[in-house]
Design an enzyme around this catalytic site. Structure first.
Site, PDB file in Angstrom:
ATOM      1  N   GLU A  80     -26.047  17.896 -26.420  1.00 22.99           N
ATOM      2  CA  GLU A  80     -26.167  17.896 -27.890  1.00 22.99           C
ATOM      3  C   GLU A  80     -26.885  16.609 -28.258  1.00 22.99           C
ATOM      4  O   GLU A  80     -26.290  15.530 -28.195  1.00 22.99           O
ATOM      5  CB  GLU A  80     -24.781  17.921 -28.537  1.00 22.99           C
ATOM      6  CG  GLU A  80     -23.964  19.161 -28.252  1.00 22.99           C
ATOM      7  CD  GLU A  80     -24.501  20.390 -28.959  1.00 22.99           C
ATOM      8  OE1 GLU A  80     -25.140  20.248 -30.016  1.00 22.99           O
ATOM      9  OE2 GLU A  80     -24.291  21.500 -28.444  1.00 22.99           O
ATOM     10  N   CYS A  95     -26.358  13.365 -36.843  1.00 26.12           N
ATOM     11  CA  CYS A  95     -27.449  14.010 -36.092  1.00 26.12           C
ATOM     12  C   CYS A  95     -28.175  15.035 -36.955  1.00 26.12           C
ATOM     13  O   CYS A  95     -29.357  15.291 -36.773  1.00 26.12           O
ATOM     14  CB  CYS A  95     -26.898  14.656 -34.828  1.00 26.12           C
ATOM     15  SG  CYS A  95     -25.520  15.753 -35.138  1.00 26.12           S
ATOM     16  N   GLU A 155     -36.208   9.833 -34.834  1.00 29.37           N
ATOM     17  CA  GLU A 155     -34.909   9.859 -35.504  1.00 29.37           C
ATOM     18  C   GLU A 155     -34.473   8.422 -35.776  1.00 29.37           C
ATOM     19  O   GLU A 155     -34.228   7.667 -34.829  1.00 29.37           O
ATOM     20  CB  GLU A 155     -33.898  10.554 -34.583  1.00 29.37           C
ATOM     21  CG  GLU A 155     -32.523  10.698 -35.177  1.00 29.37           C
ATOM     22  CD  GLU A 155     -31.496  11.132 -34.139  1.00 29.37           C
ATOM     23  OE1 GLU A 155     -31.548  10.627 -33.000  1.00 29.37           O
ATOM     24  OE2 GLU A 155     -30.633  11.953 -34.478  1.00 29.37           O
ATOM     25  N   LYS A 165     -15.710   9.936 -21.310  1.00 30.38           N
ATOM     26  CA  LYS A 165     -16.145   8.559 -21.588  1.00 30.38           C
ATOM     27  C   LYS A 165     -16.510   8.479 -23.057  1.00 30.38           C
ATOM     28  O   LYS A 165     -17.533   8.976 -23.485  1.00 30.38           O
ATOM     29  CB  LYS A 165     -17.343   8.145 -20.739  1.00 30.38           C
ATOM     30  CG  LYS A 165     -17.533   6.628 -20.801  1.00 30.38           C
ATOM     31  CD  LYS A 165     -18.943   6.164 -20.577  1.00 30.38           C
ATOM     32  CE  LYS A 165     -19.782   6.184 -21.809  1.00 30.38           C
ATOM     33  NZ  LYS A 165     -19.312   5.356 -22.936  1.00 30.38           N
TER      34      LYS A 165
HETATM   35  P1  NAD Z   1     -26.475   7.120 -26.762  1.00 29.96           P
HETATM   36  O1  NAD Z   1     -27.209   8.145 -25.991  1.00 29.96           O
HETATM   37  O2  NAD Z   1     -26.962   5.728 -26.720  1.00 29.96           O
HETATM   38  O3  NAD Z   1     -24.960   7.047 -26.297  1.00 29.96           O
HETATM   39  C1  NAD Z   1     -24.120   8.179 -26.278  1.00 29.96           C
HETATM   40  C2  NAD Z   1     -23.076   7.995 -25.218  1.00 29.96           C
HETATM   41  O4  NAD Z   1     -23.724   7.946 -23.963  1.00 29.96           O
HETATM   42  C3  NAD Z   1     -22.266   6.696 -25.330  1.00 29.96           C
HETATM   43  O5  NAD Z   1     -20.942   6.979 -24.971  1.00 29.96           O
HETATM   44  C4  NAD Z   1     -22.920   5.810 -24.292  1.00 29.96           C
HETATM   45  O6  NAD Z   1     -22.067   4.816 -23.773  1.00 29.96           O
HETATM   46  C5  NAD Z   1     -23.236   6.845 -23.233  1.00 29.96           C
HETATM   47  N1  NAD Z   1     -24.240   6.460 -22.237  1.00 29.96           N
HETATM   48  C6  NAD Z   1     -25.328   5.682 -22.403  1.00 29.96           C
HETATM   49  N2  NAD Z   1     -25.978   5.580 -21.211  1.00 29.96           N
HETATM   50  C7  NAD Z   1     -25.289   6.314 -20.303  1.00 29.96           C
HETATM   51  C8  NAD Z   1     -25.439   6.609 -18.922  1.00 29.96           C
HETATM   52  N3  NAD Z   1     -26.444   6.088 -18.213  1.00 29.96           N
HETATM   53  N4  NAD Z   1     -24.548   7.421 -18.319  1.00 29.96           N
HETATM   54  C9  NAD Z   1     -23.519   7.945 -19.019  1.00 29.96           C
HETATM   55  N5  NAD Z   1     -23.309   7.672 -20.327  1.00 29.96           N
HETATM   56  C10 NAD Z   1     -24.181   6.891 -20.960  1.00 29.96           C
HETATM   57  O7  NAD Z   1     -26.392   7.663 -28.248  1.00 29.96           O
HETATM   58  P2  NAD Z   1     -25.689   6.984 -29.505  1.00 29.96           P
HETATM   59  O8  NAD Z   1     -26.598   5.958 -30.053  1.00 29.96           O
HETATM   60  O9  NAD Z   1     -24.290   6.599 -29.183  1.00 29.96           O
HETATM   61  O10 NAD Z   1     -25.567   8.236 -30.489  1.00 29.96           O
HETATM   62  C11 NAD Z   1     -26.554   8.564 -31.377  1.00 29.96           C
HETATM   63  C12 NAD Z   1     -27.284   9.813 -30.928  1.00 29.96           C
HETATM   64  O11 NAD Z   1     -26.378  10.881 -30.775  1.00 29.96           O
HETATM   65  C13 NAD Z   1     -28.305  10.264 -31.954  1.00 29.96           C
HETATM   66  O12 NAD Z   1     -29.504  10.603 -31.308  1.00 29.96           O
HETATM   67  C14 NAD Z   1     -27.652  11.510 -32.554  1.00 29.96           C
HETATM   68  O13 NAD Z   1     -28.549  12.435 -33.089  1.00 29.96           O
HETATM   69  C15 NAD Z   1     -26.916  12.058 -31.370  1.00 29.96           C
HETATM   70  N6  NAD Z   1     -25.853  12.975 -31.810  1.00 29.96           N
HETATM   71  C16 NAD Z   1     -26.049  14.321 -31.650  1.00 29.96           C
HETATM   72  C17 NAD Z   1     -25.086  15.217 -32.103  1.00 29.96           C
HETATM   73  C18 NAD Z   1     -25.275  16.706 -31.968  1.00 29.96           C
HETATM   74  O14 NAD Z   1     -24.356  17.443 -32.267  1.00 29.96           O
HETATM   75  N7  NAD Z   1     -26.425  17.192 -31.527  1.00 29.96           N
HETATM   76  C19 NAD Z   1     -23.934  14.726 -32.712  1.00 29.96           C
HETATM   77  C20 NAD Z   1     -23.772  13.364 -32.858  1.00 29.96           C
HETATM   78  C21 NAD Z   1     -24.741  12.489 -32.404  1.00 29.96           C
END
Ligand code: NAD
Length: 532
Positions: free
Chosen positions: A277, A311, A425, A202
């Protein structure tokens, strides 16, 4: 970059050969769900329009999936895995296909980069670099699986052979974010298929196009139908089955902490393997003996690359007390000069935030800092059209047309004064500056966070650098540099930044079961039970 119909001219999915079937099969609505090797529309017929965050132009329309679509994809992935059609392919051959994906991405690098920049608004130049990194990740895992040997265990008995076999975990559910859309996908897809798994991905709802291109490439290369499956749609509406459905063996998630916790809770019910992650609040420690120009330059890169939507962003600068004034003066001066603009703006140094909603969130952290009396030394507000020809504009991109936020430096921070923004963050171009007196205090502040993703130290004293590295409870540490990473080296989080590792050798092991085989060459009767 725009035309009369307000369509992005950077990337047009409807005229892209690789995606022809998405539109051909879709008739009135596109068919962007890739299930069992076929492009399908969402069962409920939902669609979503994707716009470029740099200027609001339309990139394309995609299907908006619901749980039923995800469950259909899981069923196909399960049947495909259980058929053995992919897991029985010799590892070296699977590796060759994975390397083939790397080659295809390089061949179509400009197309992939254009799609990525259109969806995210990031500089086209940066997306080109991302595509090299993505290809390198596919190369890494394709090569690694080809060379991976099982392990022979010495049982200490002549008549016994003992070994560890590697097997795929099964069906992997993958959920990825929008900041580095295809890179995050690559870190999961490459090891998962190298190891012989099937998957349902997804992709983040705002940035679907490069994942769609990737599916088309796997089809072209002959990956068996049903191994790779893609769902496009919003998290809560279609993502849940990936962590709840009993036919999913593993869920691998990259994204925010709260979503990660929810996924881990969901997955506990069927005891799935979980890889997370998550976010980071990453300390960048600058000692007075550091090379000043190197430290300032890298701190700017750490904080403002991709407008801080990284991140691993160095969003928490810790500077030795005696260097504070000199450092802050130069750092804020250069932050005030950063030029913003769209993907093809050749003078832009970084781009917009992903959405209006995200920009609001970022602004909220800065407002909180202001309310607490912290000093805002640069930025501190959204950009407007009036900035287009000002300090932060290039004259080429209308800064009022996209979701731009000015690079923001916050000084005068007291971490003991209930200032949440120091710990949260922001995931935007916002950096706080704190001071420390000595190594111990630097470490105390740097580790005073629930996160543990990355950190950096700038000093010319190698011994000091190694002491700091040793004390930091973060996973990736840079000494006199910021941001580079290697596909051969593990990446992940300590503490609440996550619980697994991507890349390196461990990044492959995450997608494998390790089966112990105990072979008795001289079977005997033990006679312990029921022989009276
Ligand atoms: P998010 O958690 O809002 O969304 C991430 C993904 O999860 C999206 O595809 C979203 O549609 C999905 N999602 C949301 N609710 C869900 C559910 N109930 N069930 C299944 N999927 C669901 O995060 P974001 O705003 O898209 O991304 C930013 C975050 O990602 C920041 O905190 C960043 O630090 C983190 N990030 C971490 C890394 C790493 O390597 N550690 C890399 C990139 C981003």
């Amino acid at each position: 970059m725009t035309n009369a119909n307000n369509r992005s001219t950077l990337f047009d999915p409807t005229t892209t050969d690789l995606l022809a079937d998405v539109y051909r099969a879709g008739n009135d609505a596109p068919a962007s769900l890739f299930i069992g090797g076929q492009w399908r529309q969402a069962q409920e017929g939902g669609t979503r329009t994707i716009s470029c965050p740099a200027d609001g132009t339309t990139v394309g329309t995609v299907s908006e999936a619901t749980d039923d679509d995800t469950i259909a994809a899981i069923k196909v992935a399960r049947e495909t895995f259980d058929s053995g059609v992919w897991s029985s392919v010799p590892a070296r051959e699977r590796g060759r296909l994975v390397i083939g994906i790397a080659d295809k991405i390089r061949e179509n690098k400009e197309l992939f980069a254009a799609a990525e920049s259109a969806d995210t608004g990031k500089r086209f130049e940066d997306s080109l670099v991302d595509m090299d990194d993505i290809a390198a990740a596919f190369d890494h895992f394709g090569t690694l699986i080809g060379h991976q040997a099982g392990r022979v265990v010495d049982p200490g008995m002549d008549n016994v052979r003992s070994r560890i076999d590697h097997e795929p975990v099964g069906v992997v559910g993958m959920v990825t974010p929008w900041n580095y859309p295809l890179l995050q996908v690559a870190y999961k897809v490459a090891p998962a298929i190298a190891a012989g798994n099937t998957f349902v991905l997804k992709q983040a709802e705002l940035t679907p196009h490069t994942a769609m291109l990737l599916m088309a490439v796997t089809k072209e290369l002959g990956l068996p139908d049903g191994v790779a499956n893609l769902i496009t749609g919003a998290g809560a509406a279609c993502g849940n089955p990936l962590s709840t459905h009993p036919d999913v063996d593993m869920v691998s998630f990259t994204g925010g902490l709260q979503t990660g916790k929810l996924i881990a809770r969901n997955a506990a019910e069927t005891v799935k393997r979980v890889a997370l992650e998550l976010g980071g609040k990453n300390p960048n420690i600058i000692f007075a003996d550091a090379d000043f120009d190197v430290a300032v330059d890298n701190a700017l890169n750490g904080a403002f690359f991709h407008s801080g939507q990284v991140c691993s962003a160095g969003s928490r600068i810790l500077v030795e007390e005696s260097l504070h004034d000199k450092f802050v003066e130069e750092f804020a001066k250069r932050a005030n000069n950063i030029k913003l603009g769209g993907p093809t703006d050749d003078k832009a140094e970084t781009g917009p935030l992903i959405s209006a909603e995200h920009r609001e969130k970022v602004a909220g952290y800065v407002d909180e800092a202001r309310e607490h009396g912290a000093k805002i030394l640069s930025g501190g507000r959204a950009a407007t059209s009036e900035d287009t020809n000002g300090q932060h504009g290039t004259g080429q991109s209308d800064l009022g047309a996209g979701f731009y936020y000015l690079p923001t430096v916050i000084d005068g921070v007291d971490r003991n004064a209930d200032m949440d923004f120091v710990y949260d963050e922001a995931f935007g171009p916002v950096v706080t500056i704190e001071t420390f007196r000595d190594e111990d205090e630097a470490l105390e502040i740097a580790n005073d966070t629930i996160y543990g993703l990355t950190g950096a130290v700038f000093t010319t004293d190698a011994g000091k650098a190694e002491r700091i590295v040793r004390g930091l409870r973060h996973c990736t540490i840079w000494i006199n540099d910021y941001h580079p990473y290697l596909p051969q080296a593990e990446w992940g989080g300590y503490k609440q930044s996550g619980n697994g590792r991507e890349l390196g050798e461990v990044g492959l092991a995450e997608y494998q079961e390790h089966k112990h085989v105990y072979h008795n060459l001289t079977p005997t009767v033990h006679g312990q039970f029921g022989q009276q």
